[in-house]
Scaffold this motif. Structure first.
Motif, PDB file in Angstrom:
ATOM      1  N   ALA A 169       0.831  -1.207   0.000  1.00  0.00           N
ATOM      2  CA  ALA A 169       0.000   0.000   0.000  1.00  0.00           C
ATOM      3  C   ALA A 169       0.866   1.259   0.000  1.00  0.00           C
ATOM      4  O   ALA A 169       0.613   2.208  -0.748  1.00  0.00           O
ATOM      5  CB  ALA A 169      -0.926  -0.006   1.217  1.00  0.00           C
ATOM      6  N   GLY A 170       1.910   1.275   0.844  1.00  0.00           N
ATOM      7  CA  GLY A 170       2.787   2.441   0.895  1.00  0.00           C
ATOM      8  C   GLY A 170       3.527   2.658  -0.409  1.00  0.00           C
ATOM      9  O   GLY A 170       3.611   3.792  -0.914  1.00  0.00           O
ATOM     10  N   PHE A 171       4.074   1.594  -0.983  1.00  0.00           N
ATOM     11  CA  PHE A 171       4.798   1.702  -2.251  1.00  0.00           C
ATOM     12  C   PHE A 171       3.856   2.125  -3.369  1.00  0.00           C
ATOM     13  O   PHE A 171       4.201   2.953  -4.215  1.00  0.00           O
ATOM     14  CB  PHE A 171       5.465   0.362  -2.569  1.00  0.00           C
ATOM     15  N   GLY A 172       2.647   1.575  -3.363  1.00  0.00           N
ATOM     16  CA  GLY A 172       1.673   1.953  -4.383  1.00  0.00           C
ATOM     17  C   GLY A 172       1.331   3.425  -4.333  1.00  0.00           C
ATOM     18  O   GLY A 172       1.233   4.088  -5.371  1.00  0.00           O
ATOM     19  N   ALA A 173       1.163   3.964  -3.120  1.00  0.00           N
ATOM     20  CA  ALA A 173       0.865   5.391  -2.985  1.00  0.00           C
ATOM     21  C   ALA A 173       2.010   6.243  -3.535  1.00  0.00           C
ATOM     22  O   ALA A 173       1.780   7.270  -4.207  1.00  0.00           O
ATOM     23  CB  ALA A 173       0.613   5.730  -1.515  1.00  0.00           C
ATOM     24  N   LEU A 174       3.247   5.835  -3.296  1.00  0.00           N
ATOM     25  CA  LEU A 174       4.399   6.575  -3.808  1.00  0.00           C
ATOM     26  C   LEU A 174       4.446   6.532  -5.334  1.00  0.00           C
ATOM     27  O   LEU A 174       4.766   7.534  -5.991  1.00  0.00           O
ATOM     28  CB  LEU A 174       5.691   5.998  -3.234  1.00  0.00           C
ATOM     29  N   LEU A 175       4.131   5.383  -5.915  1.00  0.00           N
ATOM     30  CA  LEU A 175       4.123   5.281  -7.375  1.00  0.00           C
ATOM     31  C   LEU A 175       3.018   6.136  -7.994  1.00  0.00           C
ATOM     32  O   LEU A 175       3.211   6.745  -9.053  1.00  0.00           O
ATOM     33  CB  LEU A 175       3.975   3.815  -7.794  1.00  0.00           C
ATOM     34  N   VAL A 176       1.868   6.192  -7.334  1.00  0.00           N
ATOM     35  CA  VAL A 176       0.787   7.053  -7.824  1.00  0.00           C
ATOM     36  C   VAL A 176       1.225   8.516  -7.782  1.00  0.00           C
ATOM     37  O   VAL A 176       0.964   9.287  -8.719  1.00  0.00           O
ATOM     38  CB  VAL A 176      -0.499   6.837  -6.996  1.00  0.00           C
ATOM     39  N   PHE A 177       1.908   8.916  -6.702  1.00  0.00           N
ATOM     40  CA  PHE A 177       2.446  10.274  -6.632  1.00  0.00           C
ATOM     41  C   PHE A 177       3.384  10.552  -7.803  1.00  0.00           C
ATOM     42  O   PHE A 177       3.312  11.603  -8.449  1.00  0.00           O
ATOM     43  CB  PHE A 177       3.200  10.491  -5.322  1.00  0.00           C
TER      44      PHE A 177
END
Length: 229
Positions: free
Chosen positions: A78-86
């Motif tokens: 979830a954390g990595f996914g949020a960073l990639l979306v950013f």
């Protein structure tokens, strides 16, 4: 039990490899094709964010002491996914900048990533603790019904060392990334790139293998067979 850690692992591996390549372009003075990278980070980020959040809040991995997988797999995803979306949003919004002078665009992107380094470092710290946890409690041993991995299930330390090492190398890259940006020691970024190349490749291959081993496990359980390979 409905799980999807195969897709999570494959996507995380691709995301790590992609971000390592993107970071190498930034630090190497190469022109960044922002629209293409925005699409890549958008696809991988949305998948990881959605599946990671679902794992985090619903705990689909359950029973027989396997609940730890919800924490170890879901929350980092979830954390990595949020960073990639950013990253996807930033690159899409600044595509005019990246179409201009290369050095200015790349330097601007590195400055923009500096605050993000705080959260990357925090995730890296969490991954490092998870790596220790895998080894300390010898987590991750495959059941005997699972082909390939199940042949070593009687030696739980082996898979614990593998998973701990994998989480650890990704954590090392995240911590180096944070230190490099927050202290302006950009020469450290090349080591973060290499850590994520190694970790990403292993995640990708491990996730791909799990499509076979997990389907084989379900087949063995359903049909009473014991295919080992």
């Amino acid at each position: 039990m409905v799980v999807y850690n195969e897709l999570v692992a494959v996507t995380a591996g691709a995301g790590l490899l992609g971000f390592a390549w993107f970071l190498a372009q930034l630090t190497g003075g190469k022109r960044v094709e922002s629209e293409g990278w925005a699409a890549f980070f958008g696809v991988t980020g949305v998948l990881l964010l959605a599946l990671g959040l679902h794992t985090t809040v619903t705990w689909p991995f359950g029973g027989e002491g396997f609940e730890y997988a919800n924490v170890a797999f879901g929350q980092p995803a979830a954390g990595f996914g949020a960073l990639l979306v950013f990253a996807a949003v930033y690159l899409w919004r600044h595509r005019t900048l990246f179409a201009g002078e290369v050095d200015e665009a790349n330097a601007t992107a590195l400055r923009a990533l500096k605050p993000v380094g705080i959260f990357v470092g925090a995730l890296g710290l969490g991954m490092a603790v998870l790596a220790i946890t895998f080894v300390r409690f010898q987590l991750g041993a495959a059941p005997p019904e699972e082909p390939i991995s199940g042949r070593f299930g009687h030696l739980p330390i082996l898979e614990a060392l593998f998973l701990g090492g994998l989480w650890g190398i990704v954590a090392l890259g995240a911590l180096l990334f944070a230190i490099a940006l927050l202290t302006d020691r950009h020469q450290l970024l090349r080591w973060a790139v290499w850590a994520w190349v190694v970790g990403g490749a292993v995640f990708l291959l491990f996730g791909a293998m799990n499509f076979y081993t997990h389907i084989g496990m379900y087949y063995n359980i359903e049909h009473g067979t014991m295919y080992k390979w």
